[in-house]
Design a protein around this motif. Structure first.
Motif, short mmCIF file in Angstrom:
data_model
loop_
_atom_site.label_atom_id
_atom_site.label_comp_id
_atom_site.label_asym_id
_atom_site.label_seq_id
_atom_site.Cartn_x
_atom_site.Cartn_y
_atom_site.Cartn_z
N THR A 50 -18.66 23.18 48.58
CA THR A 50 -19.93 23.70 49.09
C THR A 50 -20.41 24.93 48.32
O THR A 50 -21.58 25.31 48.44
CB THR A 50 -19.81 24.05 50.58
OG1 THR A 50 -18.69 24.93 50.76
CG2 THR A 50 -19.61 22.80 51.42
N ALA A 51 -19.53 25.56 47.54
CA ALA A 51 -19.91 26.74 46.76
C ALA A 51 -20.45 26.37 45.38
O ALA A 51 -20.87 27.26 44.63
CB ALA A 51 -18.71 27.68 46.61
N LEU A 52 -20.47 25.07 45.06
CA LEU A 52 -20.82 24.64 43.71
C LEU A 52 -22.17 23.93 43.71
O LEU A 52 -22.45 23.10 44.59
CB LEU A 52 -19.74 23.70 43.17
CG LEU A 52 -18.31 24.21 43.25
CD1 LEU A 52 -17.34 23.15 42.76
CD2 LEU A 52 -18.14 25.50 42.46
N PRO A 53 -23.02 24.18 42.72
CA PRO A 53 -24.34 23.56 42.66
C PRO A 53 -24.30 22.18 42.02
O PRO A 53 -24.87 21.94 40.94
CB PRO A 53 -25.16 24.55 41.82
CG PRO A 53 -24.16 25.13 40.88
CD PRO A 53 -22.86 25.21 41.66
N LEU A 54 -23.63 21.26 42.68
CA LEU A 54 -23.51 19.90 42.16
C LEU A 54 -23.27 18.94 43.30
O LEU A 54 -22.98 19.34 44.43
CB LEU A 54 -22.39 19.82 41.11
CG LEU A 54 -21.01 20.41 41.44
CD1 LEU A 54 -20.20 19.52 42.35
CD2 LEU A 54 -20.24 20.67 40.15
N ALA A 413 -21.00 35.35 44.85
CA ALA A 413 -21.38 35.18 46.25
C ALA A 413 -22.11 36.43 46.73
O ALA A 413 -21.60 37.55 46.62
CB ALA A 413 -20.14 34.93 47.11
N LEU A 414 -23.32 36.24 47.27
CA LEU A 414 -24.11 37.34 47.80
C LEU A 414 -24.38 37.11 49.28
O LEU A 414 -24.48 35.96 49.73
CB LEU A 414 -25.44 37.43 47.04
CG LEU A 414 -25.33 37.63 45.51
CD1 LEU A 414 -26.71 37.54 44.88
CD2 LEU A 414 -24.68 38.98 45.20
N TRP A 415 -24.51 38.20 50.02
CA TRP A 415 -24.79 38.13 51.45
C TRP A 415 -23.80 37.21 52.16
O TRP A 415 -24.18 36.24 52.83
CB TRP A 415 -26.23 37.69 51.70
CG TRP A 415 -27.23 38.69 51.20
CD1 TRP A 415 -27.45 39.95 51.66
CD2 TRP A 415 -28.12 38.50 50.09
NE1 TRP A 415 -28.42 40.57 50.92
CE2 TRP A 415 -28.86 39.69 49.96
CE3 TRP A 415 -28.38 37.45 49.21
CZ2 TRP A 415 -29.82 39.87 48.97
CZ3 TRP A 415 -29.35 37.62 48.24
CH2 TRP A 415 -30.06 38.81 48.13
#
Length: 707
Positions: A50-54, A413-415
């Motif tokens: 879920t942290a990856l843009p794919l 990772a932001l916010w």
């Protein structure tokens, strides 16, 4: 097609509204909020997917086992579950099977199975699926695993020893019959895995044997064998697997893995021509083939070192060796003729593709507060030759491939992770070495000057992930995928005199630019996703049939597609429904003016598809029905005889868990539909011998035991 963006954007609020209504009726903690995050090892990071843009998917063991009991192979399982994967050919070859319109990279524990220099199209059949724990899919062009992932990555993760000390075992007994229960259609499988963990040491070993009978179509005719590329039916395979590891303390582990897969046809079935104009497929008849039966041998060894706390980060180094030796069926093909050996039209021969590769994958990952960094380097060496076995001639000259590829990836990772920025670069430095050689008589013969052409390319990727709440995310990304064209097909078919390979542009790499936008929702009873993507390559690889064989042409290719998926629980306890849809459009520049002007054909792209599924679980009983609708397609700019008529298939399975294991009764093509397989329907319109029907109803009874 740009309207697909609106569809993608629309899915998120619709799914959110559905979840809000469900929460208002019965507030509860979502299962997804308590589940462990999913890690996809093929993504080369310990971050959750879920942290990856794919777009990534995982076929877990339970799902994979159910699909294997229906169809028997990982390729069929992926084809049944992934709408953007083209229809399986149900043959030993995977030629023409694509993911998002491009060739995927098959891997075993990250070890590439694809031969970069001469793609034998058998990389989906290099390990017995009984040894596979799960299958990881990364969809879309990327360079995460190096060469070959222009369509995506299909990584088969092998089984491991149990987490607790002691012995365990897993066995399979399986029988398969075609509709009609004729003796030549019976097949069976037996396999066993034994594992032990004792303190710091663990080991797992296994073996599997499978006998496949004759396949029949929906009208009870024997399906014709693919005498050239090879067939799964009427074959035997024997496989061995072993994995052993030792914990050295402080998070340091060394693990060794080895496996051997050998499949060979029985060679007692010959093809009988059908009639395309009458819609009559080719069939199989008892007989003895000339030469050796098609055969596939694959062996892999790997040694992996992991250190979870090295200089504040996690180190992973894997060295591997892989060998494949493929034998294809023979004939008196025009390409094989040479009047100096035998009168023209009489010379029988068959090809053999031999590839050996070794490499090292190394990476170190560390977090620096909100910033996660991965640094690594991949080394790959491959030596490939394609011979004509009967006359000991080199069809493809001995060719060496060497790649050095350092890379780095960053994820910020932001916010509290609600916004993530990700990106990285990979530098591919490649050299291909080919000696001076002479092509076969059919191509001239031509004297070709050898050379060592080299290429280097920086391959960037980047993206953004927005996750306002757990289970809700949207992303956008850009990534380049990289591969070399099928160098063997190109070099063996040179017809121009005095070619110097150091300056021969046709073996320049294929670089695919992939862009995608996606939204995902996984809360409460609903899991939904929508992805729109588009990719292009200035000098893509196109398979074009010339005479009896496919050759490579370098042309601009543009592809765009839409993927929609939804699964949901229902008010009926234990019932879960699923729907998946893929739309795919591909075009090619046929006249070299830089503008695409014709559709990609069936050898290079799959049809649009709709998947429907229903799973019902009640205590020890599980039932599944799944349907696949492949929609008709016309190929503009192509031969109208190759237009696709479409077909619909239904599969089903019933599993009962008992104290002595689980019993499954499964059926592929439950309704026994008669159809022509996609590849045959869209290729070779004048070839009545290779007009293959799809498999009719087959029934499999399995017992899986765990001890």
């Amino acid at each position: 097609m740009r309207l697909a963006l609106l569809l993608s954007a629309a899915l998120l609020p619709l799914a959110t509204a559905a979840h809000a209504a469900e929460e208002a009726a019965a507030p509860s903690v979502s299962q997804d909020e308590t589940a462990d995050p999913i890690i996809v090892t093929a993504a080369r990071t310990n971050l959750p997917v879920t942290a990856l843009p794919l777009t990534a998917e995982v076929i877990d063991r339970e799902t994979l086992e159910r699909q294997l009991q229906i169809s028997g192979s990982v390729v069929d399982a992926v084809a049944a579950l992934t709408p953007s994967f083209s229809p399986s050919r149900q043959k030993l070859t995977g030629q023409g099977e694509t993911l998002r319109g491009r060739s995927p990279l098959f891997a075993i524990d990250g070890i590439p199975q694809t031969a970069p220099l001469r793609d034998g199209s058998r990389d989906g059949f290099t390990i017995d699926p009984f040894f596979i724990d799960r299958v990881e899919l990364i969809l879309g062009s990327n360079a995460l695993q190096g060469i070959g992932g222009t369509g995506g990555v299909i990584n088969q993760v092998t089984v491991s020893a149990p987490a607790q000390d002691g012995w365990s075992a897993r066995t399979i007994l399986q029988g398969t019959a075609e509709s009609g229960f004729r003796s030549d259609g019976f097949g069976g499988k037996v396999g066993a895995l034994v594992a032990n963990r004792s303190g710091a040491f663990d080991v797992v070993v296994g073996a599997a044997y499978e006998r496949r009978g004759v396949f029949r179509d929906g009208e009870q005719r024997r399906i014709a064998p693919d005498g050239t590329q090879g067939d799964l039916m009427d074959s035997d395979s024997l496989s061995f697997f072993a994995k052993a590891g030792v914990e050295l303390g402080s998070g340091v582990r060394i693990e060794a893995m080895g496996q051997r897969f050998h499949l060979q046809g029985n060679g007692d079935l010959i093809a009988v021509a059908g009639n395309r104009l009458a819609g009559l497929p080719s069939t199989g008849a008892p007989g003895t083939i000339d030469g050796e039966a098609p055969e596939n041998l694959a062996e892999s060894l790997a040694l992996t070192l992991t250190a979870d706390d090295l200089a504040g980060g996690a180190l992973r180094v894997r060295g591997f060796w892989n060998r494949t030796a493929d034998i294809y069926g023979g004939a008196t093909f025009a390409d094989f003729q040479d009047p100096a050996i035998a009168p023209q039209g009489t010379l029988f021969d068959q090809s053999q593709n031999i590839s050996r590769k070794w490499g090292v994958n190394a990476s170190w990952e560390r977090g620096f507060g909100p910033l996660n960094m991965v640094f690594g380097v991949d080394l790959l060496n491959d030596h490939t030759v394609q011979k004509l076995a009967a006359t000991d001639r080199a069809w493809v000259p001995p060719t060496d491939y060497r790649s050095i590829a350092p890379f780095t990836q960053a994820n910020l990772a932001l916010w509290d992770g609600k916004l993530r920025l990700a990106g990285g670069v990979r530098w591919e430095n490649v050299e291909i070495s080919i000696p001076y050689y002479q092509t076969l008589w059919f191509y001239g013969p031509q004297q070709v000057g050898g050379g060592s052409p080299s290429f280097d390319r920086v391959l960037p990727n980047g993206g953004i992930v927005i996750e306002p709440a757990r289970g809700i995310r949207a992303y956008a990304s850009y990534a380049q995928g990289y591969t070399v064209p099928d160098v063997g097909r190109i070099t063996r078919a040179i017809r121009t005199p005095n070619v110097d390979l150091d300056t021969f542009l046709e073996i320049e790499p294929v670089v695919a630019d992939n862009r995608e936008i996606g939204v995902e929702f996984a809360r409460g009873p609903i899991e939904a996703s929508a992805t729109y993507y588009w990719s292009d390559s200035d000098r893509g690889q196109l398979l074009v049939l010339v005479g009896d064989v496919f050759e490579v042409q370098r042309q601009r290719i543009e592809i765009e597609g839409l993927e929609l998926n939804l699964t949901t629980k229902t008010p009926i306890p234990g019932l879960r429904l699923g729907i998946g849809y893929a739309h795919l459009n591909g075009q090619v520049d046929t006249n070299g003016d830089g503008i695409v002007n014709a559709d990609l054909d069936g050898a290079n792209i799959g049809p649009d598809r709709l998947n429907l599924s229903a799973d019902y679980t009640n205590g020890p009983v599980n039932l599944r029905l799944q349907s696949r609708t492949h929609f008709a397609r016309n190929f503009e700019g192509g031969d109208v005889r190759n237009n696709f008529g479409g077909y619909h298939l239904l599969d089903g399975s019933v599993t009962v868990a008992t104290d002595v294991g689980s019993f499954t009764l499964a059926a592929q093509n439950l309704l026994d539909r008669q159809y022509i397989d996609y590849n045959s329907d869209t290729q070779r319109p004048a070839d009545n011998l290779r007009f293959f029907a799809g498999r009719g109803r087959s029934v499999t009874l399995s017992w899986l035991g765990s001890f």
